[in-house]
Design a protein around this motif. Structure first.
Motif, PDB file in Angstrom:
ATOM      1  N   PRO A   1     -48.668  31.621  24.386  1.00  0.00           N
ATOM      2  CA  PRO A   1     -48.316  30.225  24.667  1.00  0.00           C
ATOM      3  C   PRO A   1     -49.528  29.430  25.104  1.00  0.00           C
ATOM      4  CG  PRO A   1     -46.784  31.751  25.720  1.00  0.00           C
ATOM      5  CD  PRO A   1     -47.944  32.574  25.232  1.00  0.00           C
ATOM      6  N   LEU A   2     -49.567  28.182  24.666  1.00  0.00           N
ATOM      7  CA  LEU A   2     -50.625  27.297  25.126  1.00  0.00           C
ATOM      8  C   LEU A   2     -50.429  27.007  26.605  1.00  0.00           C
ATOM      9  CD1 LEU A   2     -50.600  24.714  22.214  1.00  0.00           C
ATOM     10  CD2 LEU A   2     -52.334  26.436  22.631  1.00  0.00           C
ATOM     11  N   ALA A   3     -51.511  26.740  27.294  1.00  0.00           N
ATOM     12  CA  ALA A   3     -51.420  26.405  28.711  1.00  0.00           C
ATOM     13  C   ALA A   3     -50.537  25.175  28.867  1.00  0.00           C
ATOM     14  CB  ALA A   3     -52.817  26.129  29.269  1.00  0.00           C
ATOM     15  N   ARG A   4     -49.653  25.194  29.855  1.00  0.00           N
ATOM     16  CA  ARG A   4     -48.724  24.082  30.018  1.00  0.00           C
ATOM     17  C   ARG A   4     -49.436  22.795  30.409  1.00  0.00           C
ATOM     18  NH1 ARG A   4     -44.731  25.381  26.890  1.00  0.00           N
ATOM     19  NH2 ARG A   4     -44.391  27.626  27.069  1.00  0.00           N
ATOM     20  N   LEU A   5     -50.599  22.912  31.029  1.00  0.00           N
ATOM     21  CA  LEU A   5     -51.380  21.728  31.343  1.00  0.00           C
ATOM     22  C   LEU A   5     -52.028  21.230  30.054  1.00  0.00           C
ATOM     23  CD1 LEU A   5     -52.443  19.898  33.620  1.00  0.00           C
ATOM     24  CD2 LEU A   5     -54.421  21.408  33.770  1.00  0.00           C
ATOM     25  N   SER A   6     -51.808  20.000  29.690  1.00  0.00           N
ATOM     26  CA  SER A   6     -52.329  19.378  28.476  1.00  0.00           C
ATOM     27  C   SER A   6     -51.844  20.102  27.219  1.00  0.00           C
ATOM     28  CB  SER A   6     -53.863  19.339  28.492  1.00  0.00           C
ATOM     29  OG  SER A   6     -54.434  20.621  28.354  1.00  0.00           O
ATOM     30  N   LEU A   7     -50.585  20.514  27.231  1.00  0.00           N
ATOM     31  CA  LEU A   7     -49.988  21.202  26.092  1.00  0.00           C
ATOM     32  C   LEU A   7     -50.071  20.369  24.818  1.00  0.00           C
ATOM     33  CD1 LEU A   7     -48.245  23.475  24.878  1.00  0.00           C
ATOM     34  CD2 LEU A   7     -46.239  22.283  25.751  1.00  0.00           C
TER      35      LEU A   7
ATOM     36  N   LEU B   1     -44.858  27.601  13.481  1.00  0.00           N
ATOM     37  CA  LEU B   1     -45.831  27.051  14.420  1.00  0.00           C
ATOM     38  C   LEU B   1     -45.356  27.213  15.858  1.00  0.00           C
ATOM     39  CD1 LEU B   1     -46.828  23.815  12.505  1.00  0.00           C
ATOM     40  CD2 LEU B   1     -48.394  25.629  13.150  1.00  0.00           C
ATOM     41  N   CYS B   2     -44.079  26.953  16.097  1.00  0.00           N
ATOM     42  CA  CYS B   2     -43.534  27.096  17.448  1.00  0.00           C
ATOM     43  C   CYS B   2     -43.617  28.542  17.921  1.00  0.00           C
ATOM     44  CB  CYS B   2     -42.081  26.627  17.483  1.00  0.00           C
ATOM     45  SG  CYS B   2     -41.874  24.839  17.337  1.00  0.00           S
ATOM     46  N   GLU B   3     -43.304  29.479  17.041  1.00  0.00           N
ATOM     47  CA  GLU B   3     -43.363  30.886  17.420  1.00  0.00           C
ATOM     48  C   GLU B   3     -44.801  31.326  17.672  1.00  0.00           C
ATOM     49  OE1 GLU B   3     -41.486  32.958  14.244  1.00  0.00           O
ATOM     50  OE2 GLU B   3     -39.438  32.412  14.859  1.00  0.00           O
ATOM     51  N   THR B   4     -45.702  30.850  16.849  1.00  0.00           N
ATOM     52  CA  THR B   4     -47.102  31.240  16.992  1.00  0.00           C
ATOM     53  C   THR B   4     -47.719  30.702  18.270  1.00  0.00           C
ATOM     54  OG1 THR B   4     -47.378  31.311  14.597  1.00  0.00           O
ATOM     55  CG2 THR B   4     -49.383  31.150  15.908  1.00  0.00           C
ATOM     56  N   PHE B   5     -47.453  29.433  18.565  1.00  0.00           N
ATOM     57  CA  PHE B   5     -48.031  28.808  19.748  1.00  0.00           C
ATOM     58  C   PHE B   5     -47.214  29.051  21.007  1.00  0.00           C
ATOM     59  CE2 PHE B   5     -50.081  25.603  16.753  1.00  0.00           C
ATOM     60  CZ  PHE B   5     -51.346  26.157  16.896  1.00  0.00           C
ATOM     61  N   GLY B   6     -45.976  29.504  20.846  1.00  0.00           N
ATOM     62  CA  GLY B   6     -45.129  29.725  22.017  1.00  0.00           C
ATOM     63  C   GLY B   6     -44.687  28.432  22.651  1.00  0.00           C
ATOM     64  N   VAL B   7     -44.338  27.429  21.813  1.00  0.00           N
ATOM     65  CA  VAL B   7     -43.917  26.125  22.320  1.00  0.00           C
ATOM     66  C   VAL B   7     -42.583  25.741  21.688  1.00  0.00           C
ATOM     67  CG1 VAL B   7     -46.288  25.363  22.669  1.00  0.00           C
ATOM     68  CG2 VAL B   7     -45.134  24.846  20.511  1.00  0.00           C
TER      69      VAL B   7
ATOM     70  N   PRO C   1     -42.847  19.197  21.860  1.00  0.00           N
ATOM     71  CA  PRO C   1     -44.282  18.884  21.896  1.00  0.00           C
ATOM     72  C   PRO C   1     -44.944  19.002  20.537  1.00  0.00           C
ATOM     73  CG  PRO C   1     -43.858  21.014  22.910  1.00  0.00           C
ATOM     74  CD  PRO C   1     -42.529  20.371  22.696  1.00  0.00           C
ATOM     75  N   LEU C   2     -44.440  19.919  19.688  1.00  0.00           N
ATOM     76  CA  LEU C   2     -45.026  20.061  18.358  1.00  0.00           C
ATOM     77  C   LEU C   2     -44.792  18.802  17.535  1.00  0.00           C
ATOM     78  CD1 LEU C   2     -46.470  21.887  16.308  1.00  0.00           C
ATOM     79  CD2 LEU C   2     -44.205  22.655  15.552  1.00  0.00           C
ATOM     80  N   ARG C   3     -43.595  18.260  17.605  1.00  0.00           N
ATOM     81  CA  ARG C   3     -43.293  17.047  16.848  1.00  0.00           C
ATOM     82  C   ARG C   3     -44.078  15.847  17.372  1.00  0.00           C
ATOM     83  NH1 ARG C   3     -36.704  17.809  15.964  1.00  0.00           N
ATOM     84  NH2 ARG C   3     -36.895  19.408  14.318  1.00  0.00           N
ATOM     85  N   GLU C   4     -44.325  15.807  18.670  1.00  0.00           N
ATOM     86  CA  GLU C   4     -45.156  14.744  19.228  1.00  0.00           C
ATOM     87  C   GLU C   4     -46.588  14.870  18.715  1.00  0.00           C
ATOM     88  OE1 GLU C   4     -44.264  12.052  21.079  1.00  0.00           O
ATOM     89  OE2 GLU C   4     -42.260  12.739  20.544  1.00  0.00           O
ATOM     90  N   ALA C   5     -47.069  16.105  18.627  1.00  0.00           N
ATOM     91  CA  ALA C   5     -48.414  16.343  18.084  1.00  0.00           C
ATOM     92  C   ALA C   5     -48.470  15.925  16.620  1.00  0.00           C
ATOM     93  CB  ALA C   5     -48.788  17.815  18.233  1.00  0.00           C
ATOM     94  N   PHE C   6     -47.408  16.219  15.879  1.00  0.00           N
ATOM     95  CA  PHE C   6     -47.353  15.832  14.471  1.00  0.00           C
ATOM     96  C   PHE C   6     -47.469  14.315  14.307  1.00  0.00           C
ATOM     97  CE2 PHE C   6     -44.890  19.664  12.487  1.00  0.00           C
ATOM     98  CZ  PHE C   6     -46.047  20.412  12.549  1.00  0.00           C
ATOM     99  N   LYS C   7     -46.861  13.550  15.229  1.00  0.00           N
ATOM    100  CA  LYS C   7     -46.922  12.096  15.133  1.00  0.00           C
ATOM    101  C   LYS C   7     -48.367  11.602  15.251  1.00  0.00           C
ATOM    102  CE  LYS C   7     -42.276  11.266  17.031  1.00  0.00           C
ATOM    103  NZ  LYS C   7     -41.507  10.708  18.168  1.00  0.00           N
ATOM    104  N   ILE C   8     -49.124  12.212  16.170  1.00  0.00           N
ATOM    105  CA  ILE C   8     -50.537  11.833  16.340  1.00  0.00           C
ATOM    106  C   ILE C   8     -51.323  12.176  15.085  1.00  0.00           C
ATOM    107  CG2 ILE C   8     -52.637  12.234  17.678  1.00  0.00           C
ATOM    108  CD1 ILE C   8     -50.474  10.725  19.199  1.00  0.00           C
TER     109      ILE C   8
END
Length: 246
Positions: free
Chosen positions: A29-35, A63-69, A73-80
């Protein structure tokens, strides 16, 4: 043998092993700070570095399984990433890495050459000594990254320098237009740095226009900055055409 049998297949299949954050774990999992920021940075880097090719699908579940998220947050990242022109969001379909349209890129660079001339002229006239010193420090770091062959970090800082110069022009309309167009050529500009000769040449151009900025030569700085953008555009288009021909 039919033409389709000899046509090379595009490597667009998603490979989750490329997204592992550590070689000692299958998922981490990515660090929860600045995920959110980490997700954006990781996928962006893979696209810019060519690990995810144009047309490659980005399945949310993998992607969610790989990053552990979770998907939020993944969909928010996709928007950027979509706003940067790096991926295409498709209703009820898997997002994909966007292709690069060489014709559109050429037209955008034509406009950005003019914008950089205007931004450079205004920035050189308006920038304070402290602001120029800050740009100088960024340039020194850029030189160090080039010497260390840190291509990805160099590219990111390079874009920050161009953004800062445009910001120093003090024209919000110009900045908004520049930022919008820059987002459209963001990935294409990275392509130019894959050519070692162009990378070296680009750094020399940075050193030349920074010297003109220090000298407060507004006209010279504007011309050098816009010429740098023109050469970058030409290099990008040459490499895109070579890739298309191949």
């Amino acid at each position: 043998m039919t033409p389709s049998a000899t046509r090379p297949r595009l490597k667009t299949r998603f490979k989750p092993t490329r997204l592992k954050l550590s070689s000692d774990q299958s998922t981490r999992p990515l660090a929860r700070l600045s995920l959110h920021d980490q997700l954006v940075a990781k996928v962006r880097e893979m696209i810019i570095d060519g690990e995810l090719a144009a047309g490659a699908p980005l399945p949310e579940r993998m992607l969610c399984e790989t990053f552990g998220v979770s998907r939020t947050p993944l969909r928010e990242a996709f928007k950027i990433l979509a706003a940067e022109g790096l991926i295409a969001l498709r209703p009820h379909r898997t997002p994909v890495v966007t292709p690069i349209d060489a014709g559109e890129i050429a037209e955008i660079f034509d406009v950005m050459v003019a914008l950089d001339a205007a931004a450079g002229r205004a920035a050189a006239a308006r920038a304070t000594a402290d602001e120029i010193a800050r740009l100088d420090a960024m340039h020194d770091e850029l030189v160090a990254l080039h010497g260390a062959a840190e291509r990805a970090a160099y590219f990111r800082l390079n874009q920050q320098i161009h953004l800062e110069i445009t910001r120093l022009a003090g024209n919000s309309v110009l900045l908004n237009i520049w930022s919008t167009l820059h987002a459209s050529v963001f990935r294409a500009r990275a392509v130019a740095n894959y050519d070692a000769r162009r990378w070296d040449e680009s750094l020399r151009e940075h050193e030349a226009f920074m010297a003109l900025l220090r000298a407060r030569d507004a006209q010279g700085f504007a011309l050098a900055l816009s010429a740098h953008t023109r050469k970058t555009g030409d290099s990008v288009l040459q490499m895109l055409n070579q890739a298309n021909s191949a």
